[in-house]
Design an enzyme around this catalytic site. Structure first.
Site, mmCIF file in Angstrom:
data_model
loop_
_atom_site.group_PDB
_atom_site.id
_atom_site.type_symbol
_atom_site.label_atom_id
_atom_site.label_comp_id
_atom_site.label_asym_id
_atom_site.label_seq_id
_atom_site.Cartn_x
_atom_site.Cartn_y
_atom_site.Cartn_z
ATOM 1 N N SER A 253 0.839 -1.185 0.000
ATOM 2 C CA SER A 253 0.000 0.000 0.000
ATOM 3 C C SER A 253 0.871 1.230 0.000
ATOM 4 C CB SER A 253 -0.881 0.003 1.238
ATOM 5 O OG SER A 253 -0.069 0.218 2.375
ATOM 6 N N LYS A 254 0.216 2.382 -0.065
ATOM 7 C CA LYS A 254 0.968 3.624 -0.082
ATOM 8 C C LYS A 254 1.879 3.747 1.124
ATOM 9 C CE LYS A 254 -2.794 5.353 -2.588
ATOM 10 N NZ LYS A 254 -3.719 4.251 -2.347
ATOM 11 N N ARG A 255 1.475 3.101 2.180
ATOM 12 C CA ARG A 255 2.267 3.214 3.406
ATOM 13 C C ARG A 255 3.644 2.573 3.296
ATOM 14 N NH1 ARG A 255 -0.319 1.716 8.800
ATOM 15 N NH2 ARG A 255 1.924 1.853 9.104
ATOM 16 N N ASN A 256 3.698 1.442 2.619
ATOM 17 C CA ASN A 256 5.010 0.781 2.555
ATOM 18 C C ASN A 256 5.683 0.868 1.187
ATOM 19 O OD1 ASN A 256 3.277 -1.053 1.369
ATOM 20 N ND2 ASN A 256 3.137 -2.263 3.235
ATOM 21 N N GLY A 257 5.525 1.978 0.546
ATOM 22 C CA GLY A 257 6.279 2.178 -0.677
ATOM 23 C C GLY A 257 5.444 2.710 -1.813
#
Length: 474
Positions: A253-257
RNA sequence: GGCGCGUUGGAGAAGCGGCUUAACUCACCAGCCUUUCACGCUGGCAUCCAGGGGUUCGAAUCCCCUACGCGUCACCA
């Protein structure tokens, strides 16, 4: 066997992301490998989140990756249209059939009521299925609800029976109990079909033979199969590809890359490399080779080498792969590609030639700029400082400085000549000459060819940095 | 919580009951090559396949249990 027909059916609610790109790629490769058709259909029934801009982005990203389709939006085909919102009558028809045969019914329950029941069931640790309350409404009761102005949804009634069996192409046999499914909505109160219903209708009408999609859809599949049964349609084969995980091992997801393929495009990755990398995420080639062109992938891709376990997105490997492709490019091409990242540099071609083999992505060129830009001496690391302690260093640098000052044609070749001359005059070995100069100019033992770097630097900066380094030794 | 899927080294992975003293690739380490650097090349890197039982002459490979991770339970797709 019938013709292989597969599809990629994104919902245009955002840019094409890595997972979607991989699904598209696998479908595309599977189609190519089996001489089948690859269809792109747009699932835009979520009016709130869908946008034409997203659809454009998805198409552009697919094109950029080199994934094209022989049927679907833009290109057309005999099953047009390929946008779900343009096929509403198709779903209405199918829903009506289900209604007529008593396999579906109108439901007037409010969202609040259902949410309450849901929460209660969840709290009790039960499956939060719909109670089926509206299933036995009489015509009169229905009329009363209608009179109140309540717009109903259409629910599909899941009858008890044997567990639903999925002969999954990648996971093997999977079973779901029918009472675990519960009556689900197939048409929303605004008349728009819900995903699970629309896919079934479309996949059937479009004669899709294999449904290859992400594992997150596995638990949707029993719902769809049950619909195929009720409609009297043959089910396609299913294959659920494992998820792509981020570094933290949760769904990417946007959170991890970076998740969207434009991110990679903007970061200076090559589409060939991304495709190659994506193919390796969940699929394993037979031999030892890992570098594959699209053409080669089309020839060797097979479902039985698709892994069941999730794959972690390894940025290091993507960069390495990209480097492999990048290093093969000519300096001219590299020059053109790095231009957007280094506006205003005159010796673009020399820069490209100098850095080519040191870059894994085009955007990395920015990291190398300080090596030759700016008069200030660069911070020196420990092992570099060690080099300057050598007693022959002052002699080497002085000599180099003199010759550089006198150099007529200040070019990489010229610098190289000087370095050679210094070696000759001092009688020192290569490293004893190159290293001090490299360290004095760049502050580190590692980096691109020092003669080219010097040429890029220009005489002024070179002299200033040399001066500073020499002052430091004394 | 229910249901479902998964678990081989730091990462991607091969492996499908004996050929495995567990391929290959990235990363890492060492060395070679190179007048410097890098590219490249060579070698090293899991005594072991989440843990525990079982089946078998023999298991990473089959069965069971446990643990952990993830997915999914919408009038989103």
């Amino acid at each position: 066997m019938d013709k292989v027909r597969v599809r990629f059916a994104p919902s245009p609610t955002g840019p094409l992301h890595i997972g979607g790109a991989r699904s598209a790629l696998f479908n595309y490769l599977f189609a190519k490998r089996n001489h089948g058709d690859f269809i792109v259909r747009i699932e835009d029934t979520d009016l709130e989140r869908s946008s034409r801009a997203s659809e454009e982005n998805i198409k552009e990203s697919l094109h950029w990756l080199g994934i094209d389709w022989n049927e679907g939006i833009d290109v057309g085909g005999c099953h047009a249209p390929y946008r779900q919102m343009e096929r509403l009558n198709t779903y209405t028809e199918a829903a009506q059939r289900l209604l007529d045969t008593g396999k579906a019914y109108y439901c007037y329950c409010s969202e609040e009521e259902i949410e309450q029941e849901r929460q209660a069931a969840l709290a009790r640790g039960e499956m939060p299925n719909y109670s089926g309350r509206c299933r036995h409404l009489t015509a009169a009761e229905r009329g009363a609800k209608e009179a109140q102005g309540i717009k109903p949804v259409i629910r599909f009634h899941v009858e008890p029976g044997e567990a639903v069996h999925i002969a999954d192409l990648v996971r093997g046999d999977v079973y779901f109990e029918r009472d675990g499914i519960g009556d689900f909505v197939i048409v929303k109160s605004d008349g728009i079909p819900v995903y699970n219903f629309a896919v079934v209708v479309d996949d059937h009408l479009m004669e899709i033979s294999h449904v290859l999609r992400g594992e997150e859809h596995l638990s949707n599949t029993p719902r769809q199969i049950v619909l195929y049964e009720a409609l009297g349609w043959e089910t396609p084969a299913f294959g659920h590809i494992s998820l792509i995980l981020g570094k933290d091992r949760s769904k990417m997801s946007k959170r991890n890359g970076d998740v969207s393929v434009v991110n990679y495009q903007d970061a200076g990755f090559l589409p060939e490399a991304l495709v190659n990398f994506l193919a390796l995420l969940g699929w394993a080639p037979e031999g030892e080779e890992e570098i594959f062109s699209m053409k080669q992938l089309e020839e060797s891709f097979s479902l039985d080498r698709v892994s069941k376990s999730p794959a972690v997105f390894d940025m290091d490997k993507l960069k390495w792969l990209n480097g492999q492709y990048l290093h093969q490019l000519s300096s001219e091409v590299v020059a053109a590609k790095i231009a957007p990242y280094v506006d205003g540099i005159a010796q673009l071609e020399l820069l490209a030639d100098t850095l080519k083999n040191h870059l894994n992505t085009f955007s990395e060129v920015k990291d190398f700029l300080p090596l030759f830009q700016g008069e200030a001496a660069l911070p020196m690391d420990e092992e570099a400082a060690e080099v300057l302690k050598e007693e022959t260093v002052p002699q080497v640098l002085t000599l180099f400085q003199e010759k550089a000052a006198a150099l007529e044609e200040f070019s990489a070749a010229g610098i190289k000549g000087i370095l050679k001359a210094v070696r000759k005059e001092t009688g020192l070995g290569g490293a004893s000459v190159f290293m001090p100069v490299r360290v004095a100019l760049t502050g580190t033992k590692h980096g691109p060819d020092i003669d080219k770097l010097a040429a890029l630097m220009g005489r002024d900066i070179l002299m200033k940095r040399l001066e500073a380094a020499m002052a430091k030794i004394k």
